[in-house]
Design a protein around this motif. Structure first.
Motif, PDB file in Angstrom:
ATOM      1  N   HIS A 475       0.756  -1.274   0.014  1.00 44.55           N
ATOM      2  CA  HIS A 475      -0.161  -0.241  -0.061  1.00 44.55           C
ATOM      3  C   HIS A 475       0.938   1.342   0.124  1.00 44.55           C
ATOM      4  O   HIS A 475       2.045   1.396   0.555  1.00 44.55           O
ATOM      5  CB  HIS A 475      -0.918   0.138   1.373  1.00 44.55           C
ATOM      6  N   GLN A 492      -2.591  -0.822  -4.029  1.00 43.87           N
ATOM      7  CA  GLN A 492      -2.710  -2.028  -2.893  1.00 43.87           C
ATOM      8  C   GLN A 492      -2.001  -3.223  -3.243  1.00 43.87           C
ATOM      9  O   GLN A 492      -1.564  -3.179  -4.522  1.00 43.87           O
ATOM     10  CB  GLN A 492      -4.035  -2.234  -2.643  1.00 43.87           C
ATOM     11  N   GLU A 527      -4.392   0.531   5.857  1.00 44.49           N
ATOM     12  CA  GLU A 527      -5.487   0.583   5.742  1.00 44.49           C
ATOM     13  C   GLU A 527      -6.572   1.327   6.741  1.00 44.49           C
ATOM     14  O   GLU A 527      -7.359   1.904   6.035  1.00 44.49           O
ATOM     15  CB  GLU A 527      -6.048  -0.949   5.729  1.00 44.49           C
ATOM     16  N   LYS A 545     -11.084  -0.070  -3.336  1.00 44.21           N
ATOM     17  CA  LYS A 545     -10.477  -1.339  -3.225  1.00 44.21           C
ATOM     18  C   LYS A 545     -10.825  -1.920  -4.571  1.00 44.21           C
ATOM     19  O   LYS A 545     -10.154  -2.706  -5.112  1.00 44.21           O
ATOM     20  CB  LYS A 545     -10.648  -2.139  -1.993  1.00 44.21           C
TER      21      LYS A 545
END
Lengths: 729, 179, 314
Positions: A475, A492, A527, A545
């Protein structure tokens, strides 16, 4: 011709081994047993990091292994199509030359001798040194060089520590002069991604900008679109670039004389009344004074300087005027050439102003962005010192930190000593001119930390090397982009890191904890951090996402769409005549100065980009190196003949200060003038860890021992070096 | 019956090699080999130069010498749109096909068989464009049915000047270049 | 001149094709040599000389089989996917000279075995009495033996022709685009075989005959080469450029010195003097002819691969 290749011999001896493998059914059955996890194809959106354009991508994972990367169709930057480097991003994950575990230096700097250590050891070592520097010199004595979004968390930790000197070569060694030139004229930067409306341009002028070879995705895509739309292309370049091959007019200019051409163009446009009068009257400041200064710069005056015939100068000036305001004189990107770069960029800004292209379709649009709040961290400590890179505002118009200024301060100890360098994802040895000065400066440091994915040259000079996961394994901060359309992009992880590499956020958080700055990391993991920001912006993290991109609503990009025509200049207008430059002792309207020539029989060294490599970062990526394993030196065909050289021969280049390059292949070509040579930047690696790239091609930056500093903003003009040809013995 | 072919706009191609990279990852083409590549064809003297940039690959010829010369039938014309393919376990690696191709599009795969562009037949069967076409950032490549007068490729060929490579070799190549 | 750059860089293909190394020229030469040997054997059998214990046609089939096997081994060495070689014999591809060759080789061996069995040399017949019996039976069928001779000549001709057609069918290499190539390789094969047989023959009259024949073949070969070159230089630009690779290009030294001078003209002069009894017969001239024939295959195979259609003007 090699009648009996080694491979063939191996094949003969290998025939018996192959026989075993050929029993197909048996081996197939074995294969089946081995692959158990993640059967089938997974598609995971992320954004690219092979260059810093941040294109939206979709990574394909096949049976648990990274397979390929494609563009994300939702992404306004890539529109679903990556550039070759992005497509070849797979090779970054599989690169056998990657850094694998944290390293601490065991011998003197530059020897590249290491011991592998744990993350805890490495971070404790760094934290310990940092505390010592802080108590002895103050936290301002640690400088940070960081390029790209990946360094955001590391910068956060260092800001929390009290560091204030943050710089990237993207200013003083790249687009800085351009942004200063435009700021002085319009009060705003060209920024990155460039706010150039190439796809709508009806006339596009490229001055040394080699779009198509320089593969910043949106720029290259829109360039092709403009070509496809039959836009009139004018290319000014000593080299017949790819872009030049698409041009209606190709102007093979004498290197270093672009400003003389720009002034002559403006002279023609002003004296023939070809400019956008309404626009200039409405938005311009100081036009009459500007006009008066221009009168001397006739095409005839320009001819002996530029080598471009007056009639061609007139024809191209009229061509530009024909399509105004959809005439875009591209400001370029890496524009550090001759030390007068901010003024040359200002001339480009002024020529665009004459076309009325700023704020207009086919010119420069107004970028927009989404409102995504930052994370509410505790405030950073108040510095007790000024930044170190530009003491006494020596370069009055620098609006970002100057890398070479930090280097200078590190070397001299003035205005105060710099004792630590953090280097994130930028190979300073190849990025800054005159690598010997960089190496000398490093000798004054108590701590050098390099965070990177491959053991580049600068890593060889570090005390601690921290291996970062490549972008496909991590990330990063979300990308809230300023572009024609507003959007948020997510990076990601797609696959796991193969060894002990860690993402930047993890490294930064752990280091902060070691430094006792854990309160600056109130979140558990990245996250949680992203989720906080997304929620604060009223956006869905889950959607991000899933899709990788969330688009904002359409906002106006041009004056006629409702963007207010406001200019953040002292006069509030487009400054044809700059009083602030005059007050600072500079030319209010750019003036041409002939660049210094080189020794007799030498060639000016020019450098540029290849579409398949990013800086010096991608030469070990096996897929990209397969596309271009080494660079070539472009030599005019007549010159090559004079030296009895043909394409494919190896030579060395020796610069005016006696520095001799690694051997490099000749490309004997009609596509370059006789007074210069050209090579692609990023090759000729000397770092032993880059096994695949070591010694392939030559390094231009090694030959850039001389540079001319831009008095306005401290940029380093690097086309000031001259080379002679050394025939290989 | 469809007749698949490609139309490539040399005016828009910048020779970035994205097509080459995409082919590599899509088809697991081994290191040091290329099924497609970029040619820069420069004519003239500085500064009066002309350069055509082309992405090249197997031309999937209508009159394919590689198929004719193959002693085992490994090289063959696929039912789907005349795509020229190689059946790996029929190939003995005699290299006659390499010698027969005027475009030098074939190579010997490290595993021993002759290999080349397949027009990404595995994608085409699913109705997708070949990988090279689908990634091209300049949108200079088009894939389609040359026999269908209403296809985009056919329309491009009637509206723009174009040429094929080495037509004099008589192989009837199915990749056409817009100029 | 045009500037032409490619990013292809495939092994065996770039910068110019070099798929075939020493194996294929050696194989092609051996093919031609054995073809010649079969024709000579066939002629002697047809002429009824097989009855003569000293006739060279008694040993030629065996020598032919040994040499051809060596050639097939070099061919096998060249294959990149060796374990699949058997795939050749599951099909017959009429358009493929390679397929023709594979099947010709299959029938060549039985023919040579049959020729060998017509009058088995003592060395074998003493050890293997059954061979002698077969010979006795065969010799009773005079027409059958004659036909074996005819088949030898026919298959020898096909074999020799095929070694040339193999290359000339590959239209992508301009130097090989010649309908003279089959004749060149056949005549060269006959000449090499004559030289070889001249050395191994025991009977003086046979040796004399073959030396004369060889002279004839060498003269013919000069004409064929001349026509081959004329055909090239009167064709398209790429063909003219291809011919120049031999005439003045990088293969010119090998072509002029080893193929023409040392391989044809000088041995021809020596042998003309020898057959006219000005000098004694020595192995010098035949060895030169054989080596010249081998070099000819190397030059044609290598230079041919070097030539191509794109960007002619090598």
């Amino acid at each position: 011709m090699n009648p009996l290749s080694r491979r063939k011999f191996l094949k003969i001896s290998g025939a018996t081994i192959a026989a075993a493998a050929a029993i197909g059914t048996v081996s197939k059955a074995l294969d089946k047993a081995e692959t158990t996890k993640h059967k089938g194809i997974q598609k995971i959106p992320t954004f690219c990091d092979i260059c810093f354009w941040k294109c939206g991508a979709i990574a394909y994972v096949r049976d648990g292994e990274l397979w390929k990367v494609e563009g994300n169709p939702l992404d306004p930057l890539s529109k679903g199509r990556l550039c070759p480097r992005g497509t070849g991003g797979v090779g970054a994950h599989y690169d056998p030359d990657r850094l694998r575990s944290p390293l601490i230096r065991t011998q003197e700097r530059g020897k590249e001798m290491w011991k592998e250590v744990t993350w805890d050891e490495a971070l404790s070592y760094i934290a310990d040194k940092m505390q010592k520097i802080k108590s002895q010199y103050g936290p301002e004595s640690i400088a940070v060089f960081s390029h790209g979004i990946g360094g955001n968390f590391l910068k956060h930790t260092l800001k929390a520590y009290g560091a204030i000197n943050f710089a990237a070569p993207s200013f003083a060694q790249c687009r800085g002069p351009r942004d200063v030139g435009f700021r002085l004229t319009y009060g705003e930067d060209v920024s990155s991604p460039e706010r150039t409306d190439i796809k709508n341009a009806q006339c596009l002028v490229l001055i040394g900008s080699h779009l198509g070879e320089n593969m910043h995705n949106t720029q290259a895509q829109e360039f092709a679109e403009a070509v496809g739309n039959d836009a009139s292309i004018i290319v000014v370049d000593p080299r017949f670039s790819v872009a030049a091959s698409k041009a209606k007019y190709y102007l093979p200019i004498k290197p270093g004389t672009d400003l003389a051409l720009l002034l002559a163009w403006m002279n023609v446009i002003v004296t023939e009344n070809l400019y956008d009068k309404e626009y200039v009257e409405k938005y311009g400041f100081g036009f009459e004074q500007f006009k008066a200064e221009l009168l001397a710069y006739t095409p005839e005056w320009s001819y002996p300087e530029t080598g471009i015939e007056p009639k061609l100068i007139r024809a191209t000036a009229r061509e530009m005027a024909r399509y105004k305001p959809a005439t875009l004189i591209h400001p370029g990107r890496h524009v550090n050439w001759y030390g007068d770069d901010a003024q040359r960029s200002r001339a480009i800004a002024l020529l665009n102003a004459l076309m009325g292209s700023w704020g207009r379709k086919g010119g420069f649009y107004y970028p927009v962005s989404m409102d995504v709040p930052g994370y509410p961290y505790p405030s950073y400590p108040t510095p007790t010192k000024d930044k170190v890179d530009n003491p006494d505002k020596k370069y009055p118009f620098a609006h970002e930190a100057i890398t070479t200024g930090i280097r200078e301060a590190t070397l001299t100890g003035n205005p105060y000593p710099v004792k630590g360098w953090f280097v994130y994802a930028t190979n300073l040895i190849q990025a800054l001119p005159n690598e010997e000065i960089t190496k000398q400066a490093i000798q004054n440091l108590d701590l050098v930390v390099v965070v990177d994915v491959i053991p580049n040259e600068i890593a060889g000079w570090a005390d601690v090397v921290l291996p970062e996961s490549v972008y496909l394994e991590r990330h990063d901060d979300i990308n809230v982009e300023w572009f024609r359309d507003s959007f948020v992009g997510l990076r990601q992880p797609v696959v796991e890191s193969p060894h002990d590499q860690k993402p930047n956020w993890w490294i930064a958080k752990k280091l902060a904890e070691k430094l006792g700055l854990g309160n600056y990391y109130p979140w558990k993991d990245v996250e949680e951090y992203i989720n906080y920001r997304m929620t604060a912006a009223g956006l869905s993290f889950d959607e991000l996402k899933k899709n990788g991109i969330i688009l904002g609503t359409k906002q106006p990009n041009y004056f006629d769409e409702g963007v207010p025509a406001e200019f953040q200049t002292p006069s509030g207008k487009i400054e044809f005549y700059s009083l602030q430059l005059q007050q600072a002792g500079f030319d209010p309207v750019p003036k041409y100065k002939r660049p210094a020539g080189g020794p007799a029989g030498s060639f000016r060294l020019l450098y540029g980009r290849a579409p398949v490599h990013s800086f010096s970062r991608t030469q070990t990526n096996r897929i990209l190196s397969d596309m271009m394993p080494e660079n070539e030196v472009w030599l005019n065909a007549n010159i090559a003949e004079r030296y009895s050289l043909k394409s494919g021969d190896y030579i060395k280049l020796k610069n005016q200060d006696g520095v001799v390059s690694n051997k490099i292949k000749v490309k004997a070509t009609e596509r370059i003038r006789q007074d210069c040579v050209y090579m692609v930047h990023g090759f000729g690696h000397t770092a032993k860890g880059l096994k695949h790239a070591f010694g392939k091609g030559a390094s231009d930056s090694q030959l850039l021992t001389r540079f001319e500093t831009d008095p306005l903003m401290g940029g380093t003009g690097m086309n000031m070096n001259f080379v002679t040809i050394e025939i290989e013995a | 019956m469809a007749r698949f072919g490609m139309v490539i706009d040399t005016k828009k191609c910048v020779g970035c090699m994205d097509c080459v990279v995409a082919c590599k990852t899509e088809n697991d083409v081994p290191e040091a080999f290329n099924r497609d590549w970029i040619v820069q064809d420069v004519r003239g003297k500085n500064p009066d130069l002309h350069m055509e940039i082309r992405t090249e690959r197997c031309n999937h010829c209508d009159n394919p010498p590689c198929v004719y010369c193959c002693p085992t039938g490994a090289s063959h014309v696929h039912d789907l749109g005349g795509i020229v393919l190689v059946t790996h376990d029929l190939c003995i690696g005699c290299k006659a096909c390499l010698a027969s191709c005027p475009y030098d599009t074939r190579f010997i795969h490290p595993e021993g068989y002759a290999d080349k562009c397949t027009f990404c037949v595995h994608r085409v069967e699913k109705g997708l464009d070949p990988a090279c076409v689908s990634v091209c950032p300049t949108h200079c490549m088009y894939f389609g049915d040359l026999d269908d007068p209403n296809s985009q490729v056919s329309k491009l060929l009637t509206s723009r000047k174009n040429h094929s490579l080495i037509p004099e070799a008589g192989t009837k190549p199915q990749i056409l270049y817009l100029v | 001149m045009n500037e032409y750059t490619t990013t292809r860089h495939n092994e065996l293909v770039d910068p110019s094709l070099h798929i075939w190394g020493w194996e294929i020229p050696v194989y092609l030469f051996i093919g031609g040599l054995v073809a010649g040997m079969m024709i000579i054997t066939g002629y002697f059998i047809f002429k009824g000389r097989y009855k003569d214990k000293a006739c060279v046609c008694r040993v030629l089939p065996l020598l032919g089989m040994i040499i051809l096997s060596a050639g097939m081994f070099t061919l096998f060495l060249d294959l990149e996917h060796k374990l699949y070689t058997w795939r050749l014999y599951l099909t017959f591809k009429v358009a493929s000279p390679m397929s023709w060759g594979a099947w010709i080789l299959i029938v060549v061996y039985p023919t040579m075995i049959a020729s060998f069995l017509i009058n088995v040399p003592e060395y074998f017949s003493k050890k293997f009495l059954w061979m002698d019996k077969i010979s006795e039976k065969l010799q009773q069928h005079k027409y059958a033996v004659k036909n074996i001779g005819v088949v030898n000549m026919l298959l020898g001709g096909l074999l020799g022709i095929y070694t040339g057609v193999l290359l000339s069918a590959l239209g992508a290499r301009p130097l090989w685009n010649s309908s003279m190539l089959w004749l060149l390789f056949l005549v060269s094969g006959l000449s090499a075989a004559s030289a070889f047989v001249h050395m191994v023959a025991k009977r003086v009259d046979e040796r004399e005959l073959l030396a004369k024949a060889d002279n004839g073949f060498l003269i013919l070969e000069i004409f064929v080469i001349a026509l081959f070159i004329i055909g090239m230089v009167t064709s398209t630009k790429v063909h003219i450029d291809s011919a120049l690779v031999l005439l003045s290009g990088i293969y010119a030294p090998a072509f002029w010195v080893f193929v023409l001078a040392l391989g044809i003209v000088i041995p021809l002069i020596i042998q003309l003097l020898a057959v006219n009894h000005k000098i004694k017969h020595t192995p010098v001239a035949p060895i030169m002819v054989i080596v010249g024939g081998l070099v000819l295959r190397f030059v044609i195979v290598y230079a041919g691969q070097y030539t191509h259609w794109v960007d002619a003007g090598f």
